[in-house]
Scaffold this motif. Structure first.
Motif, PDB file in Angstrom:
ATOM      1  N   SER A   1      -6.437  -1.940  -2.969  1.00 37.61           N
ATOM      2  CA  SER A   1      -7.786  -2.718  -3.319  1.00 37.61           C
ATOM      3  C   SER A   1      -7.714  -3.935  -2.603  1.00 37.61           C
ATOM      4  CB  SER A   1      -8.083  -2.869  -4.842  1.00 37.61           C
ATOM      5  OG  SER A   1      -7.399  -3.896  -5.272  1.00 37.61           O
TER       6      SER A   1
ATOM      7  N   PHE B   1      -2.518   3.477  -1.941  1.00 42.38           N
ATOM      8  CA  PHE B   1      -3.730   2.914  -2.123  1.00 42.38           C
ATOM      9  C   PHE B   1      -3.732   1.336  -2.378  1.00 42.38           C
ATOM     10  CE2 PHE B   1      -3.613   7.187  -4.295  1.00 42.38           C
ATOM     11  CZ  PHE B   1      -4.688   7.684  -3.493  1.00 42.38           C
TER      12      PHE B   1
ATOM     13  N   ARG C   1       0.913  -1.261   0.075  1.00 45.28           N
ATOM     14  CA  ARG C   1       0.069   0.079   0.166  1.00 45.28           C
ATOM     15  C   ARG C   1       0.831   1.497   0.104  1.00 45.28           C
ATOM     16  NH1 ARG C   1      -3.820   1.309   4.877  1.00 45.28           N
ATOM     17  NH2 ARG C   1      -1.785   2.130   5.722  1.00 45.28           N
TER      18      ARG C   1
ATOM     19  N   ARG D   1      -7.883  -1.257   3.160  1.00 51.10           N
ATOM     20  CA  ARG D   1      -7.927  -0.748   1.723  1.00 51.10           C
ATOM     21  C   ARG D   1      -7.996   0.781   1.853  1.00 51.10           C
ATOM     22  NH1 ARG D   1     -14.018  -1.705  -0.372  1.00 51.10           N
ATOM     23  NH2 ARG D   1     -14.927  -0.855   1.420  1.00 51.10           N
ATOM     24  N   ARG D   2      -7.710   1.234   0.616  1.00 54.14           N
ATOM     25  CA  ARG D   2      -7.960   2.813   0.245  1.00 54.14           C
ATOM     26  C   ARG D   2      -8.186   2.934  -1.147  1.00 54.14           C
ATOM     27  NH1 ARG D   2      -3.122   5.073   3.708  1.00 54.14           N
ATOM     28  NH2 ARG D   2      -3.908   5.089   5.824  1.00 54.14           N
ATOM     29  N   LYS D   3      -9.415   3.533  -1.493  1.00 60.58           N
ATOM     30  CA  LYS D   3      -9.640   3.564  -2.956  1.00 60.58           C
ATOM     31  C   LYS D   3      -9.057   4.930  -3.572  1.00 60.58           C
ATOM     32  CE  LYS D   3     -14.094   1.173  -2.670  1.00 60.58           C
ATOM     33  NZ  LYS D   3     -15.292   1.206  -2.984  1.00 60.58           N
ATOM     34  N   LYS D   4      -8.624   4.905  -4.713  1.00 55.37           N
ATOM     35  CA  LYS D   4      -8.225   6.174  -5.280  1.00 55.37           C
ATOM     36  C   LYS D   4      -9.454   6.989  -5.763  1.00 55.37           C
ATOM     37  CE  LYS D   4      -4.359   3.985  -7.558  1.00 55.37           C
ATOM     38  NZ  LYS D   4      -3.306   3.946  -8.830  1.00 55.37           N
ATOM     39  N   ASP D   5      -9.420   8.278  -5.780  1.00 53.55           N
ATOM     40  CA  ASP D   5     -10.218   9.074  -5.954  1.00 53.55           C
ATOM     41  C   ASP D   5     -10.521   9.046  -7.335  1.00 53.55           C
ATOM     42  OD1 ASP D   5     -10.539  10.138  -3.438  1.00 53.55           O
ATOM     43  OD2 ASP D   5      -9.036  11.913  -3.803  1.00 53.55           O
ATOM     44  N   ASN D   6     -11.482   9.332  -7.946  1.00 50.04           N
ATOM     45  CA  ASN D   6     -12.211   9.142  -9.387  1.00 50.04           C
ATOM     46  C   ASN D   6     -11.004  10.077 -10.208  1.00 50.04           C
ATOM     47  OD1 ASN D   6     -13.358   8.715 -11.659  1.00 50.04           O
ATOM     48  ND2 ASN D   6     -15.320   9.502 -11.130  1.00 50.04           N
TER      49      ASN D   6
END
Length: 172
Positions: free
Chosen positions: A68, A66, A60, A165-170
């Motif tokens: 998933s 980030f 990460r 988990r950490r999602k990427k911004d759009n």
């Protein structure tokens, strides 16, 4: 565009470290005769979980913060496979070459635990031990060790990845 970190190299690194930690701990258990003690053998799961957390956390970090769930589970399965190969190979070598009497010691400890249960007859205990000895061949021991490690690794890494988990911004 940033490159993704290599899951293979991280899995080799953390799987190797975890595998070596398991070898050291297994040697300690073999030496003190604690392989049939469930409290002591449960610490193996802690060692595996720590190795997975450290590996997934490094991924990460290298991935820009980030992660998933799929990436974490994939890395965890590979890490567990590497550590499983190392620890299973050591276990087979230890119980067949270094100290073959370990198998008998474990069977004696298991027999003693089964005899403590009042609902089992001597015939049932003998039958259960006979069946378990059929699965103690070096090949099966190695195979079940790896498969068990991967299964535990997938379950643990699923939980760890869901937490970390950490999602990427759009990006659009």
């Amino acid at each position: 565009m940033e490159e993704k970190p290599s899951t293979a190299s991280l899995a080799l690194k953390w799987g190797g470290i975890t595998g070596i930690a398991l070898v050291v701990y297994s040697t300690l258990l073999y030496t003190i005769g604690g392989m049939a003690n469930t409290a002591l053998t449960s610490i193996v799961y802690v060692i595996i979980a720590v190795g997975l957390v450290l590996g997934i956390r490094e991924f990460r970090t290298l991935n820009g913060g980030f992660l998933s769930i799929g990436e974490g589970v994939g890395l965890g399965a590979l890490t567990a496979a590497v550590s499983g190969i190392i620890s299973s190979a050591y276990s087979v070598i230890y119980t067949t070459v270094i100290d073959p009497s370990v198998r008998e010691q474990i069977l004696n400890q298991v027999r003693a635990k089964m005899e403590e249960q009042e609902n089992l007859t001597d015939e049932q205990i003998d039958q259960a031990l006979e069946i378990s000895q059929k699965f103690q061949t070096p090949g099966l021991q190695f195979m079940f060790g790896i498969l068990g490690s991967i299964l535990v690794g997938v379950i643990f890494s699923l939980i760890i990845s869901a937490i970390m988990r950490r999602k990427k911004d759009n990006p659009f």
